[in-house]
Design an enzyme around this catalytic site. Structure first.
Site, short mmCIF file in Angstrom:
data_model
loop_
_atom_site.label_atom_id
_atom_site.label_comp_id
_atom_site.label_asym_id
_atom_site.label_seq_id
_atom_site.Cartn_x
_atom_site.Cartn_y
_atom_site.Cartn_z
N HIS A 26 42.19 55.60 19.60
CA HIS A 26 42.48 54.39 18.83
C HIS A 26 43.09 54.78 17.50
O HIS A 26 42.59 55.69 16.84
CB HIS A 26 41.18 53.61 18.61
N GLN A 57 41.97 57.29 25.85
CA GLN A 57 42.62 56.54 24.76
C GLN A 57 42.10 56.96 23.39
O GLN A 57 40.90 57.06 23.18
CB GLN A 57 42.39 55.05 24.94
N ARG A 104 45.28 51.60 28.06
CA ARG A 104 44.77 50.24 28.08
C ARG A 104 45.29 49.48 26.86
O ARG A 104 45.32 50.02 25.75
CB ARG A 104 43.24 50.25 28.04
N GLU A 116 41.95 46.73 15.98
CA GLU A 116 43.40 46.51 16.05
C GLU A 116 43.75 45.12 15.50
O GLU A 116 44.88 44.87 15.08
CB GLU A 116 43.83 46.62 17.52
N HIS A 121 38.53 56.74 21.82
CA HIS A 121 38.03 55.36 21.80
C HIS A 121 37.68 54.82 23.18
O HIS A 121 36.72 54.08 23.32
CB HIS A 121 39.10 54.47 21.16
N PHE A 162 47.95 41.20 18.88
CA PHE A 162 47.39 42.52 19.16
C PHE A 162 48.54 43.46 19.53
O PHE A 162 49.70 43.05 19.60
CB PHE A 162 46.37 42.42 20.31
N ARG A 173 48.54 51.48 21.74
CA ARG A 173 47.69 52.41 21.00
C ARG A 173 48.13 53.86 21.18
O ARG A 173 48.08 54.65 20.24
CB ARG A 173 46.24 52.26 21.45
N LEU A 196 35.01 52.27 14.58
CA LEU A 196 36.21 51.51 14.92
C LEU A 196 36.57 50.51 13.82
O LEU A 196 35.72 49.79 13.31
CB LEU A 196 35.95 50.74 16.22
#
Lengths: 609, 243
Positions: free
Chosen positions: A257, A255, A405, A270, A369, A141, A301, A267
């Site tokens: 994304h 955030q 995050r 990731e 996101h 990730f 991100r 979405l």
């Protein structure tokens, strides 16, 4: 008037709320979850990629441990997080994942032997050890040092939520769905429950509880273009802030994304890049390798999203019917991989925009996101300002995420804060706590909400609730997005102040009776605009760049002035702006330093350790 | 391609309104590229009738909120692109489930009842040990469980079921699928006889007439035909052998 009495009231039936409910129910407390929708339809179910836990089972996780997970998370947060929470979190995660396994999650497992994978534009080989076969496997990730993300294909949130809801049913947790908490009931010191609107018939009733947990998730819908589910309007944060006593932490930390599907803003995990997917520009060039030679597509991100917009601004975006976008290419992972481990994503691309990722790249753009901000709590998940009030998951600002995050840390946080809040509220009510409910207080709390409803139905105003919402969304999209600056933020604050004033003059165009959806939005919208104001105003005042909060006019991270957390209060209902206060983040182990990705201009803190 | 003017006939009824009688309302919307019924219904609510009730959550076909009858077939509204629709479309709420209003039905209560009825959780005597490493399990089996676990409980299979439409007590394919997920999971310690207690009845798997409307319409393409066959075979053998 019907009243519901329960030991523990959980507002929100997603993963965090259900995990908190299960913990309290296992200790013998009477627990009631209230949810806008059936619990299993909560937005947790849409989480795809997985959750981070330093298990170290598969080949590329060999050498991982909780200290590395700690450091990755601190760097991800750009040192804005509370490190005592991160320490507690990383230590808990291995058993949290295994407990979910015990409860029935079909975690993908380690298969012994050789395998190959794509990373940094090349194909690599690795081998899983025989002695690890059958243990929980992990994927790569963003912003991590090892493959650490445990997963069930790309439906991890789905399996976690269903399993948790099963466990909640097993332990006798009551779930009342199609209801909405429209206000907290409190006496200025203690939270005593909530006033709840029934979304079947529109009636109001009080839910009285010794302890209340806000677990309503994020508030991404205020951006309009968001990967969030449509009910993610921040209702829990709104009613907490509405008390005038409870602050929201770091609301400016939003955030974006990197990969939401254009133009439906769904979405695309990731995990696509974790599994070896690439970002390409109009020339089919892998531009992330130019900007971020070390992490490339797998920087955090905030960094990848900024680089993407930077690249589009440099004229390298792809022209499409909805403006410019970039490509996410996963076709080289092969049909077998895409139709098993990335199956939901593959289905979404095929069904929603008619693009088959097995054959062609997918159009993506960075999109709202996740909300790092939320109801500010202490390490026990107890909210600032009111006893007996807790917050868990995305709705809270427990603050292990700081200003960004890491992917795979949100599902993980829901379970950890669910466990922490469920444990701590149980200890609180087990210590001989004697709740007393004043009937007048309850009646007044309900009457105040009834007056709001009656006021809307009989309004002499003229404002259209849907138009106001669209205007709010556009203000945020235009001025409070990935790249921010003083003039735009000022413009946003002024526009939102005006919208807030207008939101008090809403005129319904339908009857507003019973479960009327227009009335529901009209009740929520002023609070949603207040959240938007907290983001814009907090962002305006924060004259530095940290994590997802990037100021073009203040590009450096300023540890001298801004190594602190914003607390946004709405002290008086007639205020036009939030009252901002600040506090220091808890730094226990890792002094501010370099993240190792992203531009890193830093103004160091002098004399601050 | 010339832009189409899409016509929608939408079922309207609010059971809270003592004067209401069910009716169909007519709405028209200009078709746009990539338009799906999530976009259409929101446009109708925001521009034509703000009282229109419908349910969405994820708008990505993973939450199961927006099952409805689209031209008579149970489908997910969010996943239905207007390009797949004729110029005139009718929308009704799903049958079988209790009606809430307009296009909304109460799937929450129905499914919660189901979890309780079949004990929809891993039944085990083993205590969780936070210090212990997880049980080793084969990856292929995990993928098999996930294949059934993918069900989003949208209720479309129940709405498409010949038996469920005429008998209130029939559990539907979704319930058989849910139990099948536990039957193949070694962590669940229930015996075949225990599964038989909840599924080996006329309201359980033996009530299934094999019409397979469920398998035809499942929006997640869960292999319901195969799963129903597996559960029926297992329950029939358990009935015969008594174990």
């Amino acid at each position: 008037m019907e009243r519901v009495l329960t030991d523990v009231l959980i507002i929100g039936g997603g993963l965090a709320g259900e995990r908190a409910a299960v913990e309290a129910a296992m200790r013998g407390h009477d627990v009631t979850i209230i949810s806008l929708i059936p619990a299993r339809r909560s937005h947790s179910c849409a989480a795809q990629g997985g959750m981070q836990a330093a298990l170290g089972n598969m080949a590329m996780a060999d050498g991982d441990n909780v200290d590395v997970h700690f450091n990755d998370t601190v760097k991800g947060s750009d040192w804005g997080a509370d490190q005592d929470r991160i320490r507690l979190f990383v230590e808990a995660m291995p058993w949290i994942v295994r407990q979910m396994d015990h409860w029935g999650i079909p975690w993908n497992r380690v298969v012994a032997g050789k395998f190959s994978f794509h990373k940094r534009g090349k194909k690599h080989d690795a081998e899983n050890k025989k002695e690890k076969e059958g243990l929980i496997t992990q994927r790569d990730f963003g912003g991590v040092s090892y493959w650490r993300c445990a997963y069930t294909a790309d439906g991890t949130g789905h399996t976690l939520l269903y399993t948790m809801d099963n466990v909640a049913a097993k332990f006798g947790v009551k779930v009342h769905d199609r209801v909405e908490a429209v206000a907290l009931i409190h006496d200025g010191k203690n939270c005593l429950g909530a006033v709840v609107r029934d979304l079947r018939d529109g009636s109001l009733r009080p839910y009285l509880a010794k302890a209340t947990v806000i677990a309503t998730g994020g508030f991404g819908r205020i951006y309009g273009k968001s990967t969030n589910a449509i009910q993610n309007e921040g209702t829990g944060c709104i009613i907490a802030q509405d008390t005038g006593l409870v602050p929201l932490g770091n609301m400016e930390a939003v955030q974006f994304h990197p990969t939401a599907l254009v133009p439906v803003w769904i979405l695309i995990t990731e995990g696509c890049r974790g599994d070896g997917g690439y970002l390409l520009d109009r020339d089919n060039h892998r531009f992330m390798a130019d900007y971020e030679p070390e992490k490339q597509e797998l920087a955090s991100r905030d960094v990848v999203s900024r680089r993407m917009i930077q690249h589009i601004r440099a004229g390298k975006g792809v022209e499409g019917p909805y403006g410019q976008h970039l490509w996410l290419d996963i076709h080289h992972l092969g049909r077998q991989h895409l139709e098993t481990r990335l199956r939901e994503v593959t289905d979404i691309c095929r069904h929603f925009i008619g693009v088959d990722p097995v054959k062609e790249p997918v159009p993506v753009l960075p999109t709202q996101h996740y909300s790092m901000g939320g109801v500010r709590t202490d390490i026990d998940c107890a909210a600032y300002g009111l006893r007996g009030l807790y917050a868990a998951g995305e709705a809270g600002c427990w603050d292990m995420h700081g200003f960004n995050r890491l992917g795979g840390n949100s599902l993980a946080e829901t379970l950890v804060t669910g466990w922490v809040s469920g444990t701590k509220l149980s200890e609180y009510i087990e210590k001989g706590f004697d709740a007393s409910f004043s009937s007048r207080l309850i009646d007044e709390a309900v009457a105040a909400q009834q007056a709001r409803i009656d006021g809307l139905i009989n309004s002499s105003g003229s404002e259209n609730v849907y138009r106001l919402r669209t205007e709010m969304e556009n203000v945020l999209l235009d001025n409070v997005h990935i790249f921010r600056n003083g003039p735009n933020l000022e413009k946003a604050v002024e526009a939102l102040k005006d919208l807030y004033a207008r939101s008090k003059k809403i005129k319904l165009r339908s009857h507003g009776k019973w479960a009327n959806p227009e009335l529901g939005l009209a009740l929520r919208l002023p609070g949603m605009i207040r959240l938007a104001l907290c983001i814009a105003y907090g962002g305006l005042k924060r004259t530095e760049s940290r994590g997802s909060h990037y100021r073009e006019d203040f590009p450096a991270r300023d540890d001298q002035k801004w190594l602190k957390r914003t607390l946004a209060y709405w002290k008086n209902p007639d205020d036009g702006l939030p009252t901002l206060e600040y506090e220091d983040p808890v730094i226990t182990e890792s002094p501010p330093g370099s993240r190792g990705y992203g531009e890193s201009q830093v103004i160091p803190a002098e004399g601050k350790k | 391609m010339a832009q189409r003017r899409l016509q929608f006939e939408v079922y309207r009824y609010d059971p809270n309104d003592p004067r209401a009688v069910p009716r169909m309302d007519h709405f028209e919307v200009d078709e746009e590229p990539m338009m799906n019924l999530f976009t259409v219904l929101n446009q109708i609510r925001e521009e034509h009738d703000p009282s229109l009730m419908f349910d969405f959550s994820c708008r990505a076909a993973v939450c199961g909120s927006c099952g409805m009858l689209i031209n008579g077939k149970p489908r997910l509204a969010c996943q239905t692109l207007t390009t797949t629709l004729p110029s005139k479309t009718t929308l009704h709420p799903l049958p079988v489930f209790k009606h809430v209003g307009d296009l909304c039905v109460d799937t929450g209560t129905w499914f919660r009842g189901m979890y309780q009825n079949i004990g929809s959780w891993v039944h085990t005597d083993e205590e969780f040990d936070p210090q212990a490493v997880e049980q080793r399990l084969p990856n292929d089996l995990m993928l098999e469980i996930y294949e059934l676990e993918r069900c989003i409980e949208c209720g479309c299979c129940v709405a498409a079921c010949g038996t469920a439409n005429v008998r209130d007590d029939f559990v539907g394919a979704v319930t058989a699928n849910r139990l099948a997920r536990f039957m193949i999971d070694p962590r669940d310690q229930r015996t075949n006889l225990q599964y038989y207690d909840v599924m080996g009845t006329d309201s359980g798997i033996f009530g299934c007439m094999g019409l397979l409307g469920c398998d035809d319409i499942c929006p997640k393409e869960i292999p319901l035909q195969k799963t129903l066959a597996m559960v029926r075979r297992k329950m029939a053998l358990t009935g015969l052998k008594g174990k």
